[in-house]
Scaffold this motif. Structure first.
Motif, PDB file in Angstrom:
ATOM      1  N   ALA A   1       0.879  -1.287   0.018  1.00 26.09           N
ATOM      2  CA  ALA A   1      -0.081   0.010   0.141  1.00 26.09           C
ATOM      3  C   ALA A   1       0.885   1.241   0.048  1.00 26.09           C
ATOM      4  O   ALA A   1       0.718   2.348  -0.534  1.00 26.09           O
ATOM      5  CB  ALA A   1      -0.860  -0.151   1.204  1.00 26.09           C
ATOM      6  N   LYS A   2       1.878   0.979   0.808  1.00 29.91           N
ATOM      7  CA  LYS A   2       3.000   2.411   0.683  1.00 29.91           C
ATOM      8  C   LYS A   2       3.818   2.334  -0.498  1.00 29.91           C
ATOM      9  O   LYS A   2       3.985   3.423  -1.125  1.00 29.91           O
ATOM     10  CB  LYS A   2       3.759   2.244   1.934  1.00 29.91           C
ATOM     11  CG  LYS A   2       4.766   3.127   2.058  1.00 29.91           C
ATOM     12  CD  LYS A   2       5.388   3.257   3.140  1.00 29.91           C
ATOM     13  CE  LYS A   2       6.642   4.239   3.439  1.00 29.91           C
ATOM     14  NZ  LYS A   2       7.436   4.324   4.807  1.00 29.91           N
ATOM     15  N   ALA A   3       4.427   1.230  -0.908  1.00 32.16           N
ATOM     16  CA  ALA A   3       5.171   0.941  -2.114  1.00 32.16           C
ATOM     17  C   ALA A   3       4.589   1.287  -3.583  1.00 32.16           C
ATOM     18  O   ALA A   3       5.135   1.764  -4.370  1.00 32.16           O
ATOM     19  CB  ALA A   3       6.087  -0.170  -2.196  1.00 32.16           C
ATOM     20  N   GLY A   4       3.343   0.750  -3.567  1.00 26.83           N
ATOM     21  CA  GLY A   4       2.459   0.920  -4.610  1.00 26.83           C
ATOM     22  C   GLY A   4       2.522   2.237  -5.624  1.00 26.83           C
ATOM     23  O   GLY A   4       2.937   2.199  -6.612  1.00 26.83           O
ATOM     24  N   PRO A   5       2.232   3.077  -4.846  1.00 27.99           N
ATOM     25  CA  PRO A   5       2.178   4.597  -5.470  1.00 27.99           C
ATOM     26  C   PRO A   5       3.425   5.005  -6.254  1.00 27.99           C
ATOM     27  O   PRO A   5       3.563   5.529  -7.190  1.00 27.99           O
ATOM     28  CB  PRO A   5       1.346   5.409  -4.584  1.00 27.99           C
ATOM     29  CG  PRO A   5       0.564   4.538  -3.675  1.00 27.99           C
ATOM     30  CD  PRO A   5       1.543   3.340  -3.650  1.00 27.99           C
ATOM     31  N   MET A   6       4.311   4.729  -5.245  1.00 29.08           N
ATOM     32  CA  MET A   6       5.728   5.265  -5.675  1.00 29.08           C
ATOM     33  C   MET A   6       5.952   4.344  -7.017  1.00 29.08           C
ATOM     34  O   MET A   6       6.718   4.882  -8.011  1.00 29.08           O
ATOM     35  CB  MET A   6       6.735   5.217  -4.483  1.00 29.08           C
ATOM     36  CG  MET A   6       8.103   5.696  -4.910  1.00 29.08           C
ATOM     37  SD  MET A   6       8.517   6.760  -3.507  1.00 29.08           S
ATOM     38  CE  MET A   6      10.358   6.841  -4.100  1.00 29.08           C
ATOM     39  N   LEU A   7       5.886   3.109  -6.699  1.00 25.37           N
ATOM     40  CA  LEU A   7       6.480   2.265  -7.972  1.00 25.37           C
ATOM     41  C   LEU A   7       5.663   2.473  -9.109  1.00 25.37           C
ATOM     42  O   LEU A   7       6.164   2.304 -10.185  1.00 25.37           O
ATOM     43  CB  LEU A   7       6.139   0.767  -7.610  1.00 25.37           C
ATOM     44  CG  LEU A   7       7.524   0.279  -6.400  1.00 25.37           C
ATOM     45  CD1 LEU A   7       6.895  -1.167  -5.854  1.00 25.37           C
ATOM     46  CD2 LEU A   7       8.865   0.257  -6.860  1.00 25.37           C
ATOM     47  N   ALA A   8       4.355   2.872  -9.030  1.00 22.03           N
ATOM     48  CA  ALA A   8       3.657   3.214 -10.534  1.00 22.03           C
ATOM     49  C   ALA A   8       3.884   4.247 -10.910  1.00 22.03           C
ATOM     50  O   ALA A   8       4.008   4.576 -12.362  1.00 22.03           O
ATOM     51  CB  ALA A   8       2.266   3.579  -9.650  1.00 22.03           C
ATOM     52  N   LYS A   9       4.873   5.217 -10.409  1.00 25.42           N
ATOM     53  CA  LYS A   9       5.505   6.454 -10.915  1.00 25.42           C
ATOM     54  C   LYS A   9       7.049   6.079 -11.477  1.00 25.42           C
ATOM     55  O   LYS A   9       7.565   7.093 -11.710  1.00 25.42           O
ATOM     56  CB  LYS A   9       5.605   7.642  -9.974  1.00 25.42           C
ATOM     57  CG  LYS A   9       3.964   8.061  -9.713  1.00 25.42           C
ATOM     58  CD  LYS A   9       3.810   9.141  -8.804  1.00 25.42           C
ATOM     59  CE  LYS A   9       2.497   9.668  -8.318  1.00 25.42           C
ATOM     60  NZ  LYS A   9       2.394  10.721  -7.548  1.00 25.42           N
ATOM     61  N   THR A  10       7.497   4.851 -11.071  1.00 25.05           N
ATOM     62  CA  THR A  10       8.681   4.602 -11.532  1.00 25.05           C
ATOM     63  C   THR A  10       8.769   3.671 -12.798  1.00 25.05           C
ATOM     64  O   THR A  10       8.289   2.620 -12.682  1.00 25.05           O
ATOM     65  CB  THR A  10       9.375   3.924 -10.164  1.00 25.05           C
ATOM     66  OG1 THR A  10       9.340   4.726  -9.102  1.00 25.05           O
ATOM     67  CG2 THR A  10      10.915   3.419 -10.427  1.00 25.05           C
ATOM     68  N   PRO A  11       9.292   4.317 -13.947  1.00 22.71           N
ATOM     69  CA  PRO A  11       9.143   3.324 -15.186  1.00 22.71           C
ATOM     70  C   PRO A  11       9.781   1.978 -15.218  1.00 22.71           C
ATOM     71  O   PRO A  11       9.312   1.149 -15.769  1.00 22.71           O
ATOM     72  CB  PRO A  11       9.841   4.318 -16.178  1.00 22.71           C
ATOM     73  CG  PRO A  11       9.852   5.697 -15.676  1.00 22.71           C
ATOM     74  CD  PRO A  11       9.841   5.580 -14.189  1.00 22.71           C
TER      75      PRO A  11
END
Length: 81
Positions: free
Chosen positions: A33-43
């Motif tokens: 839940a924490k990592a998902g949004p950041m990873l979604a913005k990381t190509p």
């Protein structure tokens, strides 16, 4: 600093990683839940491993980067783009 120290043949650069999967990084970012949004913005879709940051530092410290000066190198899987 690059402008000031360049004439003395001292190179000034920086390495700017985002999340690095050290022990602390794994603890802090293991929750999807924490990592998902950041990873979604990381190509590249993942966080950096310590060795990947180390390789950039070793490159900058070595002779193959003798003309690299005054730069900031993100190690972020493309997140800044």
């Amino acid at each position: 600093m690059a402008l000031e120290l360049g004439p003395y043949n001292i190179r000034v650069n920086s390495v700017q990683p985002t999340v690095v999967m050290t022990q602390m990084g794994r603890t802090g970012w293991s929750d999807p839940a924490k990592a998902g949004p950041m990873l979604a913005k990381t190509p590249l879709g993942r966080f950096a491993e310590p060795e990947e940051v180390l390789e950039v530092i070793l490159f900058l410290a070595g002779s193959k980067s003798s003309m690299v000066h005054g730069v900031h190198i993100p190690v972020d899987g493309g997140r800044l783009i």
